[in-house]
Design an enzyme around this catalytic site. Structure first.
Site, mmCIF file in Angstrom:
data_model
loop_
_atom_site.group_PDB
_atom_site.id
_atom_site.type_symbol
_atom_site.label_atom_id
_atom_site.label_comp_id
_atom_site.label_asym_id
_atom_site.label_seq_id
_atom_site.Cartn_x
_atom_site.Cartn_y
_atom_site.Cartn_z
ATOM 1 N N ASP A 26 0.863 -1.177 0.000
ATOM 2 C CA ASP A 26 0.000 0.000 0.000
ATOM 3 C C ASP A 26 0.900 1.228 0.000
ATOM 4 O OD1 ASP A 26 0.922 0.306 2.630
ATOM 5 O OD2 ASP A 26 -0.876 -0.578 3.515
ATOM 6 N N LYS A 175 -12.904 -1.259 -2.825
ATOM 7 C CA LYS A 175 -11.998 -0.258 -2.253
ATOM 8 C C LYS A 175 -10.620 -0.414 -2.876
ATOM 9 C CE LYS A 175 -10.132 -0.343 1.962
ATOM 10 N NZ LYS A 175 -10.119 -0.410 3.445
ATOM 11 N N LYS A 177 -6.479 1.241 -3.050
ATOM 12 C CA LYS A 177 -5.469 1.987 -2.305
ATOM 13 C C LYS A 177 -5.000 3.199 -3.100
ATOM 14 C CE LYS A 177 -5.199 -0.994 1.113
ATOM 15 N NZ LYS A 177 -5.413 -0.677 2.527
ATOM 16 N N HIS A 308 -12.662 -3.001 10.443
ATOM 17 C CA HIS A 308 -11.488 -3.306 9.616
ATOM 18 C C HIS A 308 -11.139 -4.794 9.661
ATOM 19 C CE1 HIS A 308 -6.994 -3.877 9.525
ATOM 20 N NE2 HIS A 308 -7.201 -3.338 8.338
#
Length: 370
Positions: A26, A175, A177, A308
């Site tokens: 990431d 989603k 990054k 999360h």
């Protein structure tokens, strides 16, 4: 009628290193703060009572910390022997005080998580109910989004293919990054995914704490055009004031909280108005017991919830949340369990099996080490 109580007869622990199929990166990797992630370290706990009931729980660490979690858990586990497994809140505090010299957040709290989750799993199994039902479910399925296909280590073509595969499986949102040193590269990436998905599919972005306040404000305004469901961790996880100012200045919701390791840290975040979506992680805050404290405060503030990672636990907690909730789909831990969570119509279905509805997680005696 006499009150009968069961007692904890055994606590079994296991340390597992779960390799990923490929290293992932990431923004923390691209900015030089961390190395690519190659494995997840997990501590599993199985709690067995004199009456024969069992509960399974786990905690985890990414990169460093796994052996430390296991060592701390192994030292404190004997505190549970002979205790009534129904007294979960009291046992959580007993374990906290057993390791109090290490503090009330971070590793000392995360090491409690496997026990606490196992106790809640045991309690629900004994009641013959899914954990969500034991807590009081508000829904039988929770909207879910995929993260594992959108890391920066994947080229954009692969990200688009991964998104298609996730949606075909029944996942409802994607989603990706962001947070690269070059925000123009981030913009191209977000634009490509939005154009590929169309306007009706939920899209989130995650900067993994890599922006300063000015960059987050400027780039956040640029991202408004893509109608994102949220912008995640735009700033340092502990910058509650900065997140609050950003959330107040953007139309796009702000999500944060995954890196916090206590209910108290989440209280500061919520009190500051730092998030539209609160993202607690049960294994990181010490288990389900402190997670429920965060849930109650988020509900009081009418915030949305998006826990999360660890979908195996968080599905039940999100189903028990009164307000808007999402659950994050990560398939990484699936090899450790015999069952699979089901997906349909963009939602993850709460299993009808008792407890977490999962078996597996290799465990062995306390005397063994990592």
């Amino acid at each position: 009628m006499a009150l009968t109580t069961d007692r904890i007869a055994a606590v079994q622990l296991s340390f597992v290193r779960l390799p990923l199929t490929a290293p992932i990166s990431d923004a923390k990797v691209l900015t030089g703060r961390q190395k690519p992630l190659t494995e997840v370290a997990l501590v599993f706990a199985r709690i067995v009572t004199e009456a024969g009931y069992e509960g399974l729980g786990f905690g985890y660490a990414k990169r460093a910390g796994g052996p430390g979690l296991y060592a701390h858990a192994r030292e404190t586990a004997p505190e549970l022997l002979g205790e009534d497994p129904s007294d979960i809140g009291r046992l959580w505090r007993k374990l906290l005080w057993a390791g109090a010299s290490m503090g009330r957040s971070g590793l000392a709290v995360q090491a409690i998580a496997a026990f606490d989750i196992a106790l809640w799993d045991l309690k629900a199994r004994r009641a013959g109910l899914p954990l969500a039902k034991l807590l009081g479910a508000h829904r039988s399925a929770v909207p879910c989004y995929n993260t594992s296909g959108g890391f920066l280590s994947a080229p954009i073509g692969q990200v688009l293919d991964n998104a298609d595969a996730a949606l075909a499986r029944g996942i409802g949102g994607i989603k990706i990054k962001v947070g690269q040193p070059d925000t123009a590269a981030d913009l191209r990436r977000v634009q490509a995914v939005r154009e590929h998905l169309g306007e009706d599919t939920a899209l989130m972005v995650d900067a993994n704490q890599q922006w300063d306040r000015a960059t987050a404000r400027r780039f956040g305004r640029t991202l408004e055009q893509f109608r994102l469901t949220w912008i995640e961790e735009p700033l340092d996880a502990h910058d509650a004031e900065g997140h609050a100012a950003l959330a107040a200045s953007l139309d796009t919701p702000v999500a944060t909280g995954e890196m916090l390791t206590s209910a108290e840290e989440h209280t500061r975040l919520i009190d500051a108005g730092a998030a539209d979506f609160v993202q607690p992680d049960a294994p990181r805050v010490g288990g389900i017991t402190p997670f429920l404290r965060v849930m109650a405060l988020a509900d009081h503030k009418a915030l949305s919830l998006a826990p999360h990672f660890a979908m195996e636990v968080h599905l039940h907690l999100a189903a028990a949340y009164p307000g808007t909730a999402w659950v994050e789909h990560f398939e990484w831990l699936e090899p450790l369990f015999n069952e699979r969570l089901e997906l349909s119509g963009g939602r993850m279905l709460v299993p009808d099996r008792p407890g977490l509805g999962l078996d597996g997680g290799p465990v062995r005696d306390l005397g063994d080490g990592p």
